[in-house]
Design an enzyme around this catalytic site. Structure first.
Site, mmCIF file in Angstrom:
data_model
loop_
_atom_site.group_PDB
_atom_site.id
_atom_site.type_symbol
_atom_site.label_atom_id
_atom_site.label_comp_id
_atom_site.label_asym_id
_atom_site.label_seq_id
_atom_site.Cartn_x
_atom_site.Cartn_y
_atom_site.Cartn_z
ATOM 1 N N HIS A 190 -46.971 27.127 52.763
ATOM 2 C CA HIS A 190 -46.102 27.352 53.926
ATOM 3 C C HIS A 190 -45.159 28.525 53.684
ATOM 4 C CE1 HIS A 190 -43.599 26.074 57.444
ATOM 5 N NE2 HIS A 190 -42.647 26.668 56.717
ATOM 6 N N GLU A 191 -44.426 28.464 52.581
ATOM 7 C CA GLU A 191 -43.449 29.525 52.335
ATOM 8 C C GLU A 191 -44.125 30.870 52.101
ATOM 9 O OE1 GLU A 191 -40.388 29.241 52.965
ATOM 10 O OE2 GLU A 191 -40.521 27.085 53.294
ATOM 11 N N HIS A 195 -44.544 32.695 55.284
ATOM 12 C CA HIS A 195 -43.381 33.518 55.636
ATOM 13 C C HIS A 195 -43.406 34.824 54.850
ATOM 14 C CE1 HIS A 195 -41.328 30.648 58.154
ATOM 15 N NE2 HIS A 195 -41.190 29.747 57.199
ATOM 16 N N HIS A 214 -45.676 37.273 56.342
ATOM 17 C CA HIS A 214 -45.106 37.841 57.566
ATOM 18 C C HIS A 214 -44.215 39.039 57.226
ATOM 19 C CE1 HIS A 214 -43.563 36.503 61.837
ATOM 20 N NE2 HIS A 214 -44.166 37.678 61.850
#
Length: 699
Positions: free
Chosen positions: A482-483, A486, A489
């Protein structure tokens, strides 16, 4: 030019000479931050005064570009400062934050209440509409964003109301800092001490060794100390055989911030809630939730309430069904016992055992951190985007536990330098680190200033005793992926302007790419690559792989209900008018209970993921009235997962499409336009309902 007040030997006085502008942490000391930040504030104010005083007609170069170029010194110091404040705090950093909080708020107000600057932007808009100036699409979106932000910051208020708004903003900034500081100290003080090893039966040898080391470091030689994670649910509760210990840990978790001591957060959160409500009214909104939703993809607080309200009854029904199965297991050994929150994760593990599915204790030997990172997280990024990662042992981070990787893009003809940026990994928990997991940036990608990204992932994995492996549970694996979503991104951003870089998108869109990246954690190809026994080298049994890839709905009643509890609490606090906010700290629990009851979440033993007193997302961070964002973004995520599967899953072609059409664009256009460009239509809610087992919900 850097003001003379900043000493030339301050590491922030000029751009770092290190690769990609990584701060020179060998030179940075706590005492360097304050002069650099204050000089940065003064420098940007002078730059903005020059822009506002420009007499030539407004152009892209002298207005938009100039605004985006301003504040380089401030960014150079502020991004590392706030990252270190969250990841490696100390009293000096926290004291500085409290001293600077009001000044930072006042600086932002001074920008967005400067009528001269707004006039330059209006003039540029008028010239563009008249055909005198040509704006590229990203520039038009940036101009729209600047003008919207001026309006939302009170530019149209009277002078006296603007002064009142500045006072509110300054106080709110101080209070948010105070909440986070109290919470961190209270979390440390709430750790559960065990003096008898039987109390910790069920923990692995590595977990016991870590707890013993934590106790020794805290001055409790010969004991064991179980630290708390930020959410209500504590991973350790799922392993503890001793029911009384489970209940001690659960109670310690749920009562943080409500003991009437120096760590009590209730008075702070009540003042924050009241002041946010006052600010919203001053700006013309019925409540803070309406103010927040207007600037998000949701568009309105009513849209948020509608979605949460539709999901809650089905989630609770699923939780009741799950609870009934757990109650049967509980009554085998403790007839007539009442199922409570402290039992849930533990008994769910027993149910998985009955079904011959692996629990975390069985999985951990196959989920060693280094292999999960190298052959899971980074391998998926390589297969999707062609990225490669080389650890830079010659570069220093802000803490000895940090690791720095140089990220290389897939090479192309005629491009010898394919270095993309730096990825900083900070996996381990420590007493001075805030709870949870998050991504920060130290340098934002942008073409205007020629800067490439430096991004940080922070987790809170318990560090094992020296010489022991770091073994993970399934939730920690998911969090790693999940992290890193980010991080991708930020790393794959390809925008012109700093303020549009990477994750600079609405709060209810920012979780979308990170949630999509979770899908690769359980992709069979990637799972087989990283899930190998850390001692024997044996691969994860094939039937376990089948369980992991098929268990997405396992426990979704609990997971959705606990999440919705927190999201609805956040909305309840932020839909209040100023006079409706309780004034007595003892009323916090009463308000919370009433809000959960009104949503129908009070008749299952599933506490909200965060109770009000330790809900740092909304009182100490940027998710006020926006915690709904996770499930709002999950609509996009689930639809995108379906898109990947329809197109063959883990392929370079799919990765490049997702990168080019969505990740690379950051905040340079309407993010929903980016989604439509990828998907060819608006998102559909059906895939989310199917994933969470909520098929009976009306969409």
């Amino acid at each position: 030019m850097v003001p003379m007040t900043l000493a030339p030997d301050n590491p922030f006085a000029r751009p770092s000479d290190l690769p990609y502008g990584l701060p020179d942490y060998d030179a940075v000391r706590v005492e360097h931050y304050e002069p650099a930040l204050r000089a940065g504030l003064a420098e940007q104010r002078a730059e903005l005064d020059a822009i506002a005083g420009e007499t030539d007609p407004p152009t892209v170069a002298n207005t938009l570009d100039a605004l985006e170029r301003s504040g380089r010194l401030l960014r150079r110091a502020a991004l590392p400062f706030f990252n270190q404040l969250s990841a490696d705090a100390n009293d000096a950093l926290e004291d500085l934050h409290e001293r600077l909080a009001a000044d930072l708020a006042a600086h932002r107000d001074a920008i967005y209440q400067d009528a001269r600057l707004r006039a330059r932007l209006v003039g540029l808009r008028d010239r563009a509409e008249a055909g005198e100036v040509t704006l590229e699409p990203d520039q038009a979106w940036l101009l729209r964003t600047w003008l919207k932000d001026f309006r939302r910051a009170g530019i149209d208020l009277s002078t006296s109301d603007q002064e009142a708004l500045r006072d509110l903003n300054a106080r709110l900034t101080e209070l948010s800092a105070a909440f986070s500081r109290r919470l961190l100290a209270g979390e440390k003080a709430s750790a559960v001490l065990a003096t008898d090893p039987d109390e910790l039966a069920g923990l692995t040898d590595d977990e016991l060794a870590g707890a013993a080391q934590a106790a020794t470091e805290a001055g409790h030689e010969g004991a064991w100390l179980v630290g708390l994670q930020l959410p209500t649910r504590q991973d350790v509760v799922g392993s503890l055989d001793h029911r009384a210990t489970r209940r001690r840990v659960q109670q310690a978790s749920e009562t943080r911030g409500s003991h009437g001591d120096d760590h009590d957060t209730r008075g702070v959160l009540l003042e924050i809630a009241r002041l946010r409500a006052e600010r919203a009214r001053l700006l013309g909104y019925p409540h803070h939730a309406a103010y927040v939703a207007e600037d998000a993809t949701a568009g309105s607080a009513e849209a948020v309430a509608g979605m949460l309200g539709r999901l809650a009854p089905a989630a609770v029904a699923n939780a009741r069904t799950e609870g009934a199965a757990l109650r049967e297991v509980l009554h085998r050994t403790d007839p007539g016992a009442e199922l409570c929150a402290a039992d849930w994760a533990y008994l769910a593990g027993r149910v998985r055992g009955d079904e011959h599915a692996p629990d975390d204790a069985a999985l951990r030997p196959y989920l060693e951190l280094e292999r999960v990172v190298q052959h899971g997280v980074l391998e998926a990024a390589h297969r999707l985007y062609g990225l490669s990662f080389v650890e830079r042992h010659d570069l220093t981070g802000y803490h000895p536990d940090t690791r720095i990787f140089e990220v290389f893009d897939a090479p192309e003809p005629g491009r010898p330098d394919h270095g993309l940026g730096l990825f900083v990994a900070d996996w381990y928990t420590r007493p001075v680190k805030r709870g949870g997991a998050w991504m920060n940036t130290l340098v934002d990608q942008n073409r205007l200033l020629g800067e490439r990204p430096v991004v940080v992932n922070n987790l809170n994995i318990v560090k094992p005793a020296p010489g022991r492996p770091t073994l993970l549970g399934r939730d920690q694996v998911r969090t790693l992926f999940h992290e890193f979503g980010h991080a991708l991104h930020g790393l794959l951003s390809d925008v012109r302007y700093p303020s549009q870089s990477g994750t600079s998108v609405p709060r209810d869109f920012v979780e979308f790419p990170s949630q999509v990246n979770e899908m690769w954690a359980w992709d069979p190809q990637i799972l087989r690559s990283y899930a190998v026994h850390h001692v024997t080298g044996e691969p994860l049994p094939p039937e376990w792989i089948d369980h992991l890839t098929a268990e997405r709905q396992d426990g979704e009643g609990f997971a959705t209900t606990e999440y919705l509890g927190a999201a609805l609490l956040d909305q309840a606090w932020h839909r209040l008018a100023p006079h409706e906010v309780p004034t007595d700290v003892e009323d916090v629990a009463t308000f919370e209970a009433a809000a959960l009851a009104a949503a129908g979440l009070d008749d299952v033993p599933v506490p909200p993921r965060y109770r009000s007193t330790y809900f740092n997302h909304v009182w100490g961070s940027g998710y006020a009235a926006a915690y709904y964002s996770y499930i709002w973004s999950e609509v996009l995520d689930a639809d995108t997962v379906r898109w990947y599967r329809e197109r063959g899953g883990l392929t370079r072609e799919n990765g490049e499409e997702f990168r080019r059409r969505l990740l690379a664009r950051g905040g340079s256009q309407d993010p929903l336009a980016s989604f439509r460009d990828l998907r060819g239509r608006d998102a559909e809610i059906g895939p989310l309902l199917a994933r969470r087992g909520l098929g009976t919900v009306s969409s």
